[in-house]
Design a protein around this motif. Structure first.
Motif, PDB file in Angstrom:
ATOM      1  N   GLU A 104      -5.787   4.754 -10.037  1.00  0.00           N
ATOM      2  CA  GLU A 104      -6.528   3.839  -8.926  1.00  0.00           C
ATOM      3  C   GLU A 104      -4.941   2.474  -8.620  1.00  0.00           C
ATOM      4  O   GLU A 104      -4.891   2.100  -9.572  1.00  0.00           O
ATOM      5  CB  GLU A 104      -7.378   3.249  -9.641  1.00  0.00           C
ATOM      6  N   HIS A 105      -5.393   1.857  -7.207  1.00  0.00           N
ATOM      7  CA  HIS A 105      -4.288   0.674  -6.992  1.00  0.00           C
ATOM      8  C   HIS A 105      -4.998  -0.711  -7.580  1.00  0.00           C
ATOM      9  O   HIS A 105      -6.606  -0.523  -6.682  1.00  0.00           O
ATOM     10  CB  HIS A 105      -3.543   0.697  -5.242  1.00  0.00           C
ATOM     11  N   ARG A 133     -12.227  -7.416  -2.135  1.00  0.00           N
ATOM     12  CA  ARG A 133     -12.131  -6.894  -0.610  1.00  0.00           C
ATOM     13  C   ARG A 133     -12.976  -6.550  -0.066  1.00  0.00           C
ATOM     14  O   ARG A 133     -13.223  -6.332   1.302  1.00  0.00           O
ATOM     15  CB  ARG A 133     -11.765  -5.005  -0.374  1.00  0.00           C
ATOM     16  N   THR A 145      -2.228  -6.852  -5.318  1.00  0.00           N
ATOM     17  CA  THR A 145      -1.228  -6.289  -4.554  1.00  0.00           C
ATOM     18  C   THR A 145      -2.445  -5.067  -3.621  1.00  0.00           C
ATOM     19  O   THR A 145      -2.629  -4.539  -2.538  1.00  0.00           O
ATOM     20  CB  THR A 145       0.049  -5.664  -5.226  1.00  0.00           C
ATOM     21  N   SER A 146      -3.322  -4.806  -4.396  1.00  0.00           N
ATOM     22  CA  SER A 146      -4.246  -3.633  -4.080  1.00  0.00           C
ATOM     23  C   SER A 146      -5.691  -4.727  -2.287  1.00  0.00           C
ATOM     24  O   SER A 146      -6.606  -3.184  -2.087  1.00  0.00           O
ATOM     25  CB  SER A 146      -5.429  -3.275  -4.905  1.00  0.00           C
ATOM     26  N   PHE A 195       1.954   1.372  -3.763  1.00  0.00           N
ATOM     27  CA  PHE A 195       1.427   2.156  -3.754  1.00  0.00           C
ATOM     28  C   PHE A 195       1.897   3.903  -4.419  1.00  0.00           C
ATOM     29  O   PHE A 195       1.696   4.758  -5.311  1.00  0.00           O
ATOM     30  CB  PHE A 195      -0.251   1.515  -4.379  1.00  0.00           C
ATOM     31  N   ILE A 253       2.681  -3.270  -8.413  1.00  0.00           N
ATOM     32  CA  ILE A 253       1.730  -2.972  -8.395  1.00  0.00           C
ATOM     33  C   ILE A 253       1.036  -2.695  -9.555  1.00  0.00           C
ATOM     34  O   ILE A 253       2.074  -1.977 -10.546  1.00  0.00           O
ATOM     35  CB  ILE A 253       2.900  -1.781  -7.254  1.00  0.00           C
ATOM     36  N   LYS A 305       0.334  -1.522  -0.551  1.00  0.00           N
ATOM     37  CA  LYS A 305       0.258   0.003  -0.002  1.00  0.00           C
ATOM     38  C   LYS A 305       1.038   1.434   0.172  1.00  0.00           C
ATOM     39  O   LYS A 305       0.619   2.299  -0.778  1.00  0.00           O
ATOM     40  CB  LYS A 305      -0.916   0.000   1.349  1.00  0.00           C
ATOM     41  N   ARG A 312     -11.360  -6.294  -8.189  1.00  0.00           N
ATOM     42  CA  ARG A 312     -10.941  -5.769  -6.675  1.00  0.00           C
ATOM     43  C   ARG A 312     -12.172  -5.354  -5.135  1.00  0.00           C
ATOM     44  O   ARG A 312     -11.446  -5.740  -5.101  1.00  0.00           O
ATOM     45  CB  ARG A 312      -9.818  -4.200  -7.196  1.00  0.00           C
TER      46      ARG A 312
END
Length: 170
Positions: free
Chosen positions: A38-39, A126, A43-44, A19, A54, A16, A122
């Motif tokens: 945007e990440h 999450r 890895t996000s 990024f 990343i 994080k 993503r």
């Protein structure tokens, strides 16, 4: 170039911060050309095992911004490499970024289907820890089975990715 080994590592909270460092450099160079940065990619997603690279999507209003973005990124060491056959996503390579974590940089217009896929995937991960656990397992298994074959590695994890796309209607 030699044989590259596919390495999938457990989630690292440092990603994080990595990024954030790349984003700061990009924002300064783009000076308002990007709507957002945007990440994306593995890895996000907290808790997700990933190759420690990343993935970044620079979001622009539309294709008319691309020429200015290519020029701005060129001034800080990025080179436009085209879309690699994926419409709505322009890839950039770089040199002279040893101070930053390895990364993949893409520029996408706001209406890009590829951008939509990246963000939706993503965001699904999450909010679904069981999917994070399973995707980590699949990726680790793929890296173990195909440590020197990126195509087979991608092929190995594709059924999982396609299953998530079906769940989210993409």
């Amino acid at each position: 170039m030699g044989i590259r080994t596919i390495i999938v590592l457990p989630y690292d909270a440092q990603w994080k911060q990595d990024f954030t460092a790349i984003k700061a450099e990009l924002q300064e160079a783009l000076d308002g050309l990007a709507l957002r940065i945007e990440h994306v990619g593995s890895t996000s997603v907290p808790g997700l095992s990933a190759k420690p690279i990343i993935d970044i999507d620079v979001v622009i209003r539309d294709e008319s911004m691309l020429e200015a973005v290519i020029a701005a990124l060129g001034r800080i060491g990025y080179r436009h490499e085209g879309n690699y056959g994926i419409a709505g996503r322009e890839a950039f390579g770089y040199e002279g970024k040893e101070h930053l974590r390895d990364h993949h940089l893409y520029v996408c217009p706001l209406d890009s289907p590829e951008l939509k896929r990246h963000i939706a995937f993503r965001d699904y991960l999450r909010s679904h820890p069981e999917a994070v656990h399973e995707y980590s397992r699949v990726k680790e298994e793929g890296a173990e089975l195909y440590p020197h074959d990126i195509d087979r590695y991608i092929e190995h994890k594709s059924p999982f990715i396609e299953g998530i796309y079906r769940k989210i209607g993409i």
